[in-house]
Design a protein around this motif. Structure first.
Motif, PDB file in Angstrom:
ATOM      1  N   VAL A 284       0.801  -1.288  -0.164  1.00 28.65           N
ATOM      2  CA  VAL A 284       0.151  -0.036  -0.039  1.00 28.65           C
ATOM      3  C   VAL A 284       0.889   1.262  -0.135  1.00 28.65           C
ATOM      4  O   VAL A 284       0.628   2.283  -0.811  1.00 28.65           O
ATOM      5  CB  VAL A 284      -0.937   0.072   1.360  1.00 28.65           C
ATOM      6  CG1 VAL A 284      -1.581   1.453   1.553  1.00 28.65           C
ATOM      7  CG2 VAL A 284      -1.958  -1.237   1.041  1.00 28.65           C
TER       8      VAL A 284
ATOM      9  N   LEU B  25      -5.799   5.822  -6.532  1.00 29.10           N
ATOM     10  CA  LEU B  25      -6.459   4.772  -6.005  1.00 29.10           C
ATOM     11  C   LEU B  25      -5.931   3.360  -6.423  1.00 29.10           C
ATOM     12  O   LEU B  25      -5.865   2.435  -5.828  1.00 29.10           O
ATOM     13  CB  LEU B  25      -7.845   4.865  -6.040  1.00 29.10           C
ATOM     14  CG  LEU B  25      -8.678   3.826  -5.315  1.00 29.10           C
ATOM     15  CD1 LEU B  25      -8.410   4.048  -3.757  1.00 29.10           C
ATOM     16  CD2 LEU B  25     -10.168   4.196  -5.693  1.00 29.10           C
TER      17      LEU B  25
ATOM     18  N   LEU C 198      -4.204   0.267  -4.927  1.00 28.01           N
ATOM     19  CA  LEU C 198      -4.771  -0.963  -4.942  1.00 28.01           C
ATOM     20  C   LEU C 198      -3.817  -1.951  -5.797  1.00 28.01           C
ATOM     21  O   LEU C 198      -3.636  -3.361  -5.420  1.00 28.01           O
ATOM     22  CB  LEU C 198      -6.215  -1.040  -5.628  1.00 28.01           C
ATOM     23  CG  LEU C 198      -7.062  -0.458  -4.556  1.00 28.01           C
ATOM     24  CD1 LEU C 198      -8.658  -0.264  -5.511  1.00 28.01           C
ATOM     25  CD2 LEU C 198      -7.407  -0.910  -3.455  1.00 28.01           C
TER      26      LEU C 198
ATOM     27  N   PHE D 106      -1.994  -5.529  -4.413  1.00 29.13           N
ATOM     28  CA  PHE D 106      -2.419  -6.693  -4.970  1.00 29.13           C
ATOM     29  C   PHE D 106      -1.393  -7.308  -5.516  1.00 29.13           C
ATOM     30  O   PHE D 106      -1.191  -8.632  -5.139  1.00 29.13           O
ATOM     31  CB  PHE D 106      -3.481  -6.344  -6.056  1.00 29.13           C
ATOM     32  CG  PHE D 106      -4.102  -7.470  -6.746  1.00 29.13           C
ATOM     33  CD1 PHE D 106      -5.219  -8.374  -5.820  1.00 29.13           C
ATOM     34  CD2 PHE D 106      -3.719  -8.108  -7.978  1.00 29.13           C
ATOM     35  CE1 PHE D 106      -5.726  -9.583  -6.430  1.00 29.13           C
ATOM     36  CE2 PHE D 106      -4.299  -9.604  -8.470  1.00 29.13           C
ATOM     37  CZ  PHE D 106      -5.417  -9.913  -7.875  1.00 29.13           C
TER      38      PHE D 106
END
Length: 831
Positions: free
Chosen positions: A304, A343, A347, A351
């Protein structure tokens, strides 16, 4: 616990984060730029064209086409052509695009001129607007005059920009705007002149433009005219930048893939070192889930954070692209920044970090408390179905992500497949190499050499992980470099000293002798005198062209049916031509059947073979011909090449005009020749190839810079990944090197052992990666780019030794702590 452990391992985890940051930065910057470009094309499509739709024709519209044009009631019209102009004040001449405009064009946007009032008054005042750069170049000002053909007009303003004119075309032939009613007085529109008629429309209902285009396009197509809407223009512009976008997406995908490799290799080594600590935790009562979550939280948090930092860097990087591509964009790119890419970056960082770290993370789940007492270094192994599930998830992620970037399922599948094959080959080579050296161990080598070789296959070895990381990194970096060379080779341009650098167009038959005399009078050679005859295809293989146009199942490309062919006749082939089918016929006698030679691209697009009949309409006279040969033409050579060539003895009496070429030694000779010919023969157009080379080379230099920038950005990402992977591996060797020192090994011996081990790893990984890159680049060149592949020596001379040396240096830096401190101090510090 995750926070405490991360603080103790911050150096290793920071290198792991670097892989994520660079990959995300590349993806976010390129995606945000592409999104801005598409949004600008959609929002500014009317301004780019200046109208809602245009009907254009490469010749004076036929009666039927004119009836359609008039029925729609155009609000403005234009005839444009390329011609030579002269400035009486300075005596200079220049090839320009003359645009004769009638009506209140443009309807959207505006003509930017200095003074501003000139854009509204040039038609009523009978003056012209001249490209501002051209006026500076020839030192002319508003109020001076310009000679266009046989007409001299006042310059009422400097033209800075206007809808419909791109920067690149304006660099080669700058625009000159004049009232359309004065065009005939120039007497420049003669037989053979290249001209275009355009009719501009503004409508209140733009929703039905597609319906209008579908209804009228077939009718106009039959009359050799076209209808273009502003939406179609924006789509074509989008396709124009598609290749640049595809390469940038490829570079971003490679940067991200390199980041994924860095994640997988770094976490594999990191978690392997932590297995003993996890076994201790389980002895103390920690559950499987707790031990798994400790490291999952670590990796997820770093993903993140790395994704957020990478997204912010990407937002900053994409601001550079408009500056780099400003010469290719016919509008000012307006940048808008939204929270969506940031964003997506966060993500994506989460991921990809979790997904590519999942396999080593799952090892923590299967660690037994008894591993504290076991001597085996292999540790617990996850079940086969778990491995297969993770590998499947990774492949699906790579395919979906590459498809999202490349927008082509086959290319995405091929790229992912090639990466998997490369991964498997590298792992196979590494495993095979360890088995070979284990079987044929060099027992008679020195202690240091034997110990370094032992490190490659003994328990706790890092051979497979590092060879795959180094090899895949080298493979992707080298492939990107070779691809960059292939792309840039397609853009090379240059003039040979013995080739013509002045081309004189639109020479009428009565002017040939006089123009040749003017050239030779200046001690310049007439290198070629090429006749041109214009014609259209009437029948192809016995079928009327009009019937083929209406056939929805036709195999003939549309441009063949509508094209006005400029053909020539001669009795010899030129350097850029090679016969690949049939026989070349140099000359025909009167009454003999006419055989022609066509280029290979025309044969493919018109579905023609040797022996097929073709009927041409030559200025109203039908001529039956047969395809006698097919030529392969090298269109990259800067000279006059033709799709259709007749033998001598056929077209000599047909209406025609000529093209003469010569060679001038310097700029002064070129200027003197152009001034002389334009003053005596105002209808001819003169192209100075030296000026075009300068413009094109400047543009291509910027293209090269963009391609090189993204290529080297991804290469830099690969280097960071390699550093992270190798740097993380140091923790596997510290305990062994400390034990060697405790047993009496000297620093120089430990240094040699480490140096040889990393030399073997770097050399093996980079050699195999480079060889695989050669194979993949050859496939790309032949199958995708349709270009010959000549590999650059740079990867062999720079990347191969450079990556090997980098691996060696980082490997040696890993043991500084061991060499500088006492064994007990090192063990305490690392604990």
């Amino acid at each position: 616990m995750a926070w405490r452990d991360a603080k103790a391992s911050k150096v290793r985890l920071l290198l792991f984060m670097a892989s994520i940051i660079l990959g995300i930065a590349a993806v976010v910057s390129i995606q945000l730029f592409s999104s801005n470009l598409q949004d600008n094309l959609k929002s500014q499509s009317k301004t780019l064209m200046g109208a809602d739709f245009i009907i254009d024709s490469k010749q004076e519209p036929t009666a039927r086409a004119q009836a359609i044009i008039d029925s729609l009631q155009p609000q403005a019209s234009e005839v444009n052509f390329v011609s030579m102009i002269a400035f009486p004040k300075s005596g200079g001449t220049k090839l320009v695009k003359v645009q004769g405009i009638a009506g209140d064009f443009p309807f959207y946007g505006e003509i930017d001129a200095e003074p501003a009032s000139a854009s509204a008054t040039y038609q009523s005042s009978g003056g012209v607007l001249v490209d501002a750069t051209l006026m500076i170049q020839f030192n002319v000002n508003t109020g001076d005059s310009i000679k266009i053909g046989e007409l001299t007009l006042p310059i009422v303003g400097a033209l800075k920009s206007m809808p419909g004119n791109s920067g690149i075309s304006s660099s080669v032939a700058p625009p000159v705007i004049m009232p359309r009613g004065l065009v005939d007085a120039t007497k420049l529109l003669q037989f053979g002149s290249r001209k275009e008629y355009q009719y501009y429309y503004k409508v209140s209902d733009t929703v039905n433009l597609k319906r209008l285009e579908d209804r009228l396009e077939p009718l106009l197509d039959l009359e050799n005219a076209d209808l273009d809407t502003h939406t179609g223009t924006s789509k074509r512009l989008g396709k124009r930048y598609e290749n640049v976008g595809n390469f940038l997406n490829l570079a971003a995908f490679i940067a991200l893939l390199l980041g994924c490799i860095g994640i997988a290799s770094s976490v594999h080594i990191y978690i392997k070192e932590k297995l003993k600590a996890i076994a201790v935790l389980k002895c103390m009562g920690a559950s499987r889930l707790q031990s798994f979550l400790i490291f999952l939280i670590q990796i997820g948090g770093i993903g993140v954070l790395g994704g957020a930092i990478g997204a912010l860097i990407g937002v900053g990087l994409q601001l550079v692209f408009p500056y780099l591509l400003q010469d290719f964009l016919p509008f000012t790119l307006e940048i808008s920044i939204s929270a969506v890419p940031i964003l997506i970056g966060i993500l994506l960082g989460l991921f990809m970090s979790v997904l590519f770290a999942l396999l080593p993370l799952l090892c923590t789940w299967f660690v037994s408390p008894l591993d504290v007492l076991r001597v085996s270094e292999d540790g617990a192994q996850e079940p086969l179905w778990v491995r297969l599930s993770v590998f499947t998830a990774i492949l699906v992620f790579l395919f979906l992500f590459s498809f999202w970037l490349i927008k082509n399922a086959l290319y995405a599948l091929s790229f992912v497949g090639a990466t998997v094959v490369t991964f498997a080959l590298l792992a196979g080579v590494a495993i095979g190499f360890t088995r070979l050296i284990k079987r044929y161990f060099p027992k008679h080598w020195s202690f240091t050499a034997r110990q370094s070789v032992l490190n490659l296959f003994q328990p706790n070895n890092q051979t497979v992980v590092l060879v795959v990381a180094i090899g895949l990194g080298t493979f992707l970096i080298s492939t990107l470099y070779f691809t960059k060379d292939i792309l840039l080779a397609k853009t090379e341009v240059g003039a040979q000293t013995e080739s013509a650098n002045i081309i004189i167009l639109d020479v009428q038959p009565a002017q040939r002798a006089a123009i040749s005399e003017r050239i030779t009078a200046k001690d310049l050679p007439v290198l070629s005198d090429i006749p041109l005859v214009t014609m259209r295809m009437q029948r192809i293989n016995g079928q009327l062209v009009n019937e083929i146009r209406q056939d929805s199942t036709r195999q003939v490309r549309g441009w063949v049916l509508n094209h006005e062919f400029r053909t020539t006749y001669r009795d010899t082939l030129i350097d850029s031509e090679t016969i690949i089918a049939g026989e070349w016929t140099p000359r025909l006698e009167a009454g003999e059947p006419v055989v022609i030679s066509i280029s290979d691209n025309l044969a493919d697009d018109a579905n023609l073979e040797v022996g097929d009949p073709v009927v041409f309409n030559v200025q109203g006279v039908l001529m039956e011909t047969t395809v006698g040969s097919i030529r392969q033409v090298d269109w990259t050579q800067v000279q006059l090449n033709f799709t259709v060539v007749f033998p001598a003895g056929v077209l000599e009496d047909a209406p025609q005009f000529n093209v003469l070429t010569t060679l001038v030694p310097d700029e002064n000779s070129s200027a003197a020749l152009q001034q002389d010919l334009v003053s005596r023969f105002p209808n001819v157009s003169i192209i100075d190839l030296r000026q075009i080379f300068t413009v094109v080379e400047d543009i291509l230099e910027k293209v090269s810079w963009v391609i090189s920038f993204m290529a080297f950005f991804s290469m830099f990402t690969g280097i960071i990944v390699l550093i992270g992977s190798i740097r993380t591996s140091k923790y596997q060797r510290i305990k062994e090197n400390v034990l060697l020192r405790t047993l009496g090994a000297k620093n120089i011996q430990i240094l040699k052992i480490t140096a040889l081990e990393y030399l073997f790893l770097g050399l093996l990984g980079s050699v195999v990666g480079l060889l695989l890159a050669l194979v993949s680049s050859l496939c790309l060149a032949v199958l995708v780019f349709k270009e010959p592949f000549v590999p650059s020596v740079i990867p062999f001379l720079v990347l191969l030794p450079g990556i090997t040396l980098l691996v060696l240096i980082i490997g040696l830096s890993n043991i500084r702590t061991v060499l500088k401190s006492s064994p007990l101090e090192v063990l305490r510090k690392e604990a």
